[in-house]
Scaffold this motif. Structure first.
Motif: not given
Length: 264
Positions: A65-68, A110-117
């Protein structure tokens, strides 16, 4: 929740049809109990599934995900002080995701979120060299000499001296300067400390790009999923040492309203 035979198949143990046969034969356990019902559903992240006495490893569905991020939110999964966190904007995402790196409470963008460790760890490692682009509103006006000091590096910061950066003026007002700073480091509050070192305060800090990914016109509190091509590009940055590419003006992907931003 997913059907048990589907979970077994996704783990690469057997085809879905063969997995059904294994369930009917009593060769599958869920949380220590033998299960023979084909309609049984399990949570791959919470339930313990064993086939022939061995626990299977279930790879969760990867989310990117790319979050503002707006100002006034902590870049953390939980905050012991009870302050709002960026997770408030992705409550509709079923998978457990977490931020890649951080933006300060008073910073945005811009902040990235993921579950890909694996990818998250590689991106956050100092050796990745991924460039981050910031727009910075500074109190007062900068001289050419001060801009040069920011760019050439060597400013004493907690944890070491700053590396060289790319700096360019954006615009001026009667009382403030706006500049763009591109760095590849990730020290805590680094931009703010760099500007303080040359005698100025940061009034606003916004990250507008991460490598080739651009914030674009995504509204504060909104997020979008990365496209497969963008995910591939991020993984490519790791292998290329973080070399930046020109950020797209209008990133692809459908924006989703964050929960706190009025999206339900």
């Amino acid at each position: 929740m997913e059907r048990l035979q589907k979970v077994i198949a996704k783990a690469g143990i057997a085809s879905r049809r063969h997995a059904e046969e294994m369930i009917l034969d009593g060769r599958v356990q869920v949380n220590g109990k033998i299960v023979t019902e084909l309609g049984t559903k399990v949570d791959p992240e919470k339930d313990y599934v064993k086939v022939n006495g061995k626990r299977i490893q279930i790879e969760p569905h990867k989310i990117y995900l790319l979050l503002n991020k707006p100002r006034g939110y902590i870049t953390s999964v939980h905050d012991p002080e009870g302050r709002p966190t960026v997770m408030d904007f992705v409550r509709d995402i079923k998978e457990r995701v977490y931020p890649v790196g951080r933006l300060d409470y008073d910073s945005e963008g811009l902040l990235l979120l993921t579950n890909d460790g694996d990818l998250a760890g590689a991106l956050m490692h100092p050796s990745s060299g991924v460039e981050k682009t910031y727009w910075v509103k500074i109190k007062g006006h900068l001289t050419e000499e001060k801009i040069k000091k920011l760019a050439q590096g060597g400013l004493s910061l907690p944890g070491g001296k700053s590396a060289p950066a790319r700096v360019r003026p954006l615009r001026k007002t009667s009382e403030h300067d706006w500049i763009e700073i591109i760095i590849h480091e990730g020290k805590r509050r680094q931009i703010r400390m760099m500007v303080e070192k040359i005698g100025h305060d940061v009034l606003k800090l916004k990250r507008v790009a991460y490598g080739f990914l651009a914030l674009g016109d995504l509204l504060p509190g909104d997020y979008r999923r990365l496209t497969p091509a963008e995910v591939k590009g991020l993984k490519g940055l790791i292998h290329k040492g973080g070399a930046a590419k020109k950020a797209p003006v209008k990133p692809k992907g459908e924006a989703v309203r964050g929960k706190r931003a009025g999206g339900g």
